[in-house]
Write a protein that holds these residues in place. Structure first.
Motif, PDB file in Angstrom:
ATOM      1  N   CYS A 266       0.744  -1.286  -0.157  1.00 52.54           N
ATOM      2  CA  CYS A 266      -0.204   0.082  -0.054  1.00 52.54           C
ATOM      3  C   CYS A 266       0.942   1.072   0.070  1.00 52.54           C
ATOM      4  O   CYS A 266       1.781   1.355   0.453  1.00 52.54           O
ATOM      5  CB  CYS A 266      -0.936  -0.101   1.192  1.00 52.54           C
ATOM      6  N   ARG A 267       0.421   2.282  -0.938  1.00 54.46           N
ATOM      7  CA  ARG A 267       1.329   3.438  -0.922  1.00 54.46           C
ATOM      8  C   ARG A 267       1.011   4.493   0.284  1.00 54.46           C
ATOM      9  O   ARG A 267       1.730   5.316   0.599  1.00 54.46           O
ATOM     10  CB  ARG A 267       0.979   4.215  -2.019  1.00 54.46           C
ATOM     11  N   GLN A 268      -0.177   4.121   1.077  1.00 49.42           N
ATOM     12  CA  GLN A 268      -0.572   4.993   2.184  1.00 49.42           C
ATOM     13  C   GLN A 268       0.192   4.430   3.576  1.00 49.42           C
ATOM     14  O   GLN A 268       0.977   5.388   4.293  1.00 49.42           O
ATOM     15  CB  GLN A 268      -1.988   5.060   2.539  1.00 49.42           C
TER      16      GLN A 268
ATOM     17  N   LEU B 215      -1.258  -5.905   0.038  1.00 50.02           N
ATOM     18  CA  LEU B 215      -2.156  -5.952  -0.685  1.00 50.02           C
ATOM     19  C   LEU B 215      -2.872  -7.267  -1.134  1.00 50.02           C
ATOM     20  O   LEU B 215      -2.081  -8.259  -1.349  1.00 50.02           O
ATOM     21  CB  LEU B 215      -2.194  -5.108  -1.937  1.00 50.02           C
TER      22      LEU B 215
ATOM     23  N   ALA C  28      -9.355  -3.893  -8.201  1.00 50.42           N
ATOM     24  CA  ALA C  28      -8.507  -2.681  -7.519  1.00 50.42           C
ATOM     25  C   ALA C  28      -7.859  -3.453  -6.167  1.00 50.42           C
ATOM     26  O   ALA C  28      -8.765  -3.814  -5.485  1.00 50.42           O
ATOM     27  CB  ALA C  28      -9.352  -1.631  -6.929  1.00 50.42           C
TER      28      ALA C  28
ATOM     29  N   CYS D  11      -5.841  -2.752   0.824  1.00 51.23           N
ATOM     30  CA  CYS D  11      -4.754  -2.847   1.675  1.00 51.23           C
ATOM     31  C   CYS D  11      -5.342  -3.678   2.883  1.00 51.23           C
ATOM     32  O   CYS D  11      -6.318  -3.419   3.497  1.00 51.23           O
ATOM     33  CB  CYS D  11      -4.238  -1.566   2.092  1.00 51.23           C
TER      34      CYS D  11
ATOM     35  N   ARG E 144      -7.489   0.653   2.438  1.00 49.94           N
ATOM     36  CA  ARG E 144      -7.472   1.557   1.259  1.00 49.94           C
ATOM     37  C   ARG E 144      -7.491   0.585  -0.226  1.00 49.94           C
ATOM     38  O   ARG E 144      -6.705  -0.218  -0.137  1.00 49.94           O
ATOM     39  CB  ARG E 144      -6.710   2.765   1.241  1.00 49.94           C
ATOM     40  N   ALA E 145      -8.314   1.142  -0.935  1.00 45.82           N
ATOM     41  CA  ALA E 145      -8.129   0.524  -2.566  1.00 45.82           C
ATOM     42  C   ALA E 145      -7.367   1.399  -3.244  1.00 45.82           C
ATOM     43  O   ALA E 145      -7.140   2.626  -3.296  1.00 45.82           O
ATOM     44  CB  ALA E 145      -9.538   0.345  -3.144  1.00 45.82           C
ATOM     45  N   ASP E 146      -6.564   0.767  -4.268  1.00 41.38           N
ATOM     46  CA  ASP E 146      -5.564   1.592  -4.961  1.00 41.38           C
ATOM     47  C   ASP E 146      -5.681   0.902  -6.306  1.00 41.38           C
ATOM     48  O   ASP E 146      -4.942  -0.135  -6.902  1.00 41.38           O
ATOM     49  CB  ASP E 146      -3.985   1.187  -4.412  1.00 41.38           C
TER      50      ASP E 146
ATOM     51  N   LEU F 130      -2.193   1.436  -8.886  1.00 37.71           N
ATOM     52  CA  LEU F 130      -0.848   0.856  -8.297  1.00 37.71           C
ATOM     53  C   LEU F 130       0.065   0.746  -9.389  1.00 37.71           C
ATOM     54  O   LEU F 130      -0.191   0.354 -10.672  1.00 37.71           O
ATOM     55  CB  LEU F 130      -1.600  -0.411  -7.698  1.00 37.71           C
ATOM     56  N   ARG F 131       1.211   1.196  -9.025  1.00 41.06           N
ATOM     57  CA  ARG F 131       2.287   0.871  -9.930  1.00 41.06           C
ATOM     58  C   ARG F 131       3.648   0.354  -8.976  1.00 41.06           C
ATOM     59  O   ARG F 131       3.709   0.867  -7.692  1.00 41.06           O
ATOM     60  CB  ARG F 131       2.879   2.105 -10.615  1.00 41.06           C
TER      61      ARG F 131
ATOM     62  N   ASP G  82       2.544  -1.811 -13.893  1.00 51.28           N
ATOM     63  CA  ASP G  82       1.205  -1.739 -13.137  1.00 51.28           C
ATOM     64  C   ASP G  82       0.500  -3.075 -13.154  1.00 51.28           C
ATOM     65  O   ASP G  82      -0.762  -2.898 -12.860  1.00 51.28           O
ATOM     66  CB  ASP G  82       0.315  -0.693 -13.984  1.00 51.28           C
TER      67      ASP G  82
END
Length: 667
Positions: free
Chosen positions: A396-398, A403, A412, A415, A420-422, A425-426, A433
């Motif tokens: 997760c980027r947050q 994930l 999507a 996390c 959170r949904a991403d 995502l990359r 991606d």
């Protein structure tokens, strides 16, 4: 108005008692009256029975007093269960520290520290045996580790030397532990050694009794019956044991004049206690070493980020061999992609699902009359998402949590920590991606390997059917991680299969744990000069694989610690996991005052297979909230959570919430 009852100094009629109650808001002392008939036996540390709210409960006397702060009439102790003072002042201090560190109750910690009483054993006349003198310890094994000789010298001088030891491949760790223990026992002080499982207990016991009088060595483990375990525990309490070896609960063994605490393979999951308040044996051992100002040693073929953090903080020293020694002792490690490019040209490789190079390494070892080790992951590892191009684990980027896809048709990633949904995502490594699910399990069997190596003996070591040692004859030994038998003279080759079943788990410690399992297997292989080779079926560009190829567990632990520090994950921070129904978790958070640095992650629902908090019905939805604080605020967070749980428990408005400080597996 407070009443104060005073009596002559010769008789202290009041006992301050800690009842063994599982209710958090009753984790405090209560005063009881002691009759003159009970007085001689009712000393601090003994077990008693007392009446509490109309029912008889167990308890421990903490102190005797001549006065009380209690308002009103005191009740009498029902009886003194035994005059044996099983709760020593040292263990009481340790219990208090563990309860404060893990936001638990002292009663829960005491259940881990003091085993149930066995009356018949307690009445046995145990005499302290006359132990023979310990001869001088051979220092050659330790001197291969640079400052290892200095560490033994410090033990001989009863100094509080603390070290994190990186065992060399091929070295018998139990021999080094036994030598450190013998060096300490020669000074008249006692030693505590904590190991992951019964096989390690037996291994260290054999090594220790080769140097020490067997009468002074005690082995504690969960597999013992109640009578045998209590008898050995009493031997430690009464001073006849100079070396106590055991699994995680042995870290609380009541040893007097402790001079050295040792922990082997601290990354093993079994050292984490599954019962409240969920302490880790490594942390308890280090707390104990700090309180007793004694020496400490953490050893392993690999290294955890937590152990490396002790070195970085200056609390412990590094005990590592020089690079030339490491290269001379380690096997040659070869990494192969698992794309199956050679399967079409080699029918045997297709049958065993092995790359041809791995197959050739195994055949060469067998032709050299040496056994071959094949390590296969256990079933049941949970799949996670990884980059489809470079296979880096998707996070997760947050909050950097793992994930997963919410459902089979989900697009999507979601996390598992913060929910959170991403959708955008990359990969942070290659920029792709595309994601892929990591494979689950090896599904290789001894029968499949037997078909590829016809005429070769196939030995399986896994689960409850573990093999401790194999001969130096040609054989294929198929083992799961942790069940690898030692081979006489070492293995000629080791094949580490299905690496992505280990590396791809949804776990903060996946890379660290994978390297630990690989190194434990590779350490059983002969040195490269003797033809020893390890084939790991994984891409060589993966950092964990590179650490295995270079045999650099210290560098891997340093990188792991730096990565966790960058994204604020343990051990660079402290994190509490709150599990329970949503309203109960919210109610607990509203009751406490979090430190200023606290961050809340979640809540997210616990998966169906996760262990539920006690007392929660199976049909009640359970979620997890993570609370993250700076490392220096860990004790403050634990204190607030401990207070909040007690307040919520007293009100009885919500269901209980399970609190875990620094859980081994966060997501």
């Amino acid at each position: 108005m407070t009443t104060r009852t005073r009596q002559p100094a010769a008789f202290e009629p009041i006992a301050r008692v800690l009842p063994m109650l599982s209710v958090p808001h009753l984790d405090r002392e209560f005063d009881y009256l002691v009759s003159k008939e009970q007085s001689d036996d009712a000393q601090p540390g003994v077990r008693v029975r007392l009446r509490f709210h109309g029912r008889l409960v167990d308890g421990f006397i903490l102190e005797r007093r001549t006065e009380t702060d209690h308002v009103g009439k005191l009740a009498w102790l029902d009886r003194v269960v035994s005059a044996e003072a099983v709760l020593t002042p040292e263990i009481r201090r340790l219990v208090d520290a563990v309860a404060a560190r893990y936001a638990g109750t002292r009663a829960d910690v005491l259940r881990l520290a003091v085993p149930p009483r066995h009356a018949k054993v307690e009445r046995e006349n145990q005499t302290v045996p006359e132990l023979s003198a310990v001869s001088a310890v051979d220092r050659v094994g330790w001197e291969a580790y640079g400052s290892g000789g200095q560490f033994l010298t410090a033990l001989a001088e009863s100094r509080a030397a603390r070290a994190v030891w990186q065992a060399l491949p091929g070295d018998v760790w139990a021999d080094r532990f036994a030598e450190a223990a013998a060096q300490t026992v020669r000074t008249g002080r006692a030693v505590l050694a904590v190991v992951p499982d019964q096989r390690d207990v037996d291994t260290l016991f054999r090594a220790a009794t080769a140097l020490l009088d067997e009468a002074g060595v005690v082995a504690l483990s969960a597999g013992l019956g109640p009578a045998a375990r209590y008898r050995r525990w009493l031997a430690a309490l009464r001073g006849s044991a100079r070396l106590v070896i055991g699994t995680r609960s042995a870290v609380f063994a009541p040893i007097s004049d402790l001079g050295l605490v040792m922990v082997w393979d601290d990354g093993d999951d079994t050292l984490a206690e599954p019962r409240a308040p969920y302490p880790h044996a490594r942390e308890v051992a280090m707390l104990r070493a700090h309180q007793m100002r004694c020496a400490a040693l953490i050893g392993g073929y690999a290294r955890t980020a937590e152990a490396h953090a002790l070195v970085c903080s200056g609390w412990a020293h590094d005990l590592v061999a020089t690079r030339p020694v490491v290269r001379a002792r380690s096997p040659r490690v070869v990494a192969l992609d698992d794309g199956g490019y050679a399967d079409e040209r080699d029918p045997a490789a297709r049958t065993a699902r092995l790359p041809s190079v791995a197959l050739r390494a195994a055949r060469s070892a067998l032709q050299a009359e040496a056994p071959v080790l094949v390590q296969v992951p256990r079933r049941g590892y949970v799949p996670s998402l990884a980059c489809a191009r470079c296979r880096a684990i998707a996070r997760c980027r947050q909050c950097t949590g793992p994930l997963s896809l919410a459902d089979r048709d989900g697009t999507a990633p979601v996390c598992r920590w913060c929910g959170r949904a991403d959708a955008a995502l990359r990969c942070g490594r290659c920029g792709s991606d595309a994601v892929r699910a990591v494979v689950v399990g090896a599904r290789r069997t001894a029968e499949e390997l037997g078909r590829a190596f016809s005429g070769t003996t196939v030995i399986t070591s896994a689960g409850e059917a573990m093999v401790s040692e194999v001969d130096d004859r040609p054989a294929l030994v198929v083992a799961t991680p942790g069940a690898e038998p030692r081979a006489v003279g070492g293995y000629g080759a080791a094949l580490l299969l299905d690496s992505w079943a280990l590396l791809g788990r949804q776990d903060l410690r996946a890379a660290e744990d994978t390297l630990r399992r690989w190194m434990a297997a590779a350490a059983l292989v002969r040195p490269r000069d003797n033809g020893g080779v390890v084939v790991v079926v994984a891409e060589s560009s993966v950092p964990t694989v590179q650490s295995l190829i270079r045999w650099d567990p210290v560098g891997h632990a340093e990188a792991e610690l730096a990565a966790r520090t960058e994204v604020a994950l343990p051990p660079s921070v402290h994190m509490a996991a709150l599990d329970g129904p949503g309203e109960a978790v919210t109610g607990l958070l509203e009751e406490i005052r979090l430190p200023d640095s606290a961050e809340l992650l979640g809540p997210v629902p616990l998966p169906a297979g996760a262990r539920r908090p006690p007392g929660i019905a199976a049909d009640v939805p359970v979620s997890r909230m993570l609370v993250r604080v700076r490392r220096e605020q860990g004790l403050a967070l634990a204190a607030e959570l401990r207070r909040g749980v007690a307040v919520v428990s007293a009100r009885q408005v919500h269901e209980p919430v399970r609190v875990q400080i620094d859980p081994l597996h966060i997501g």
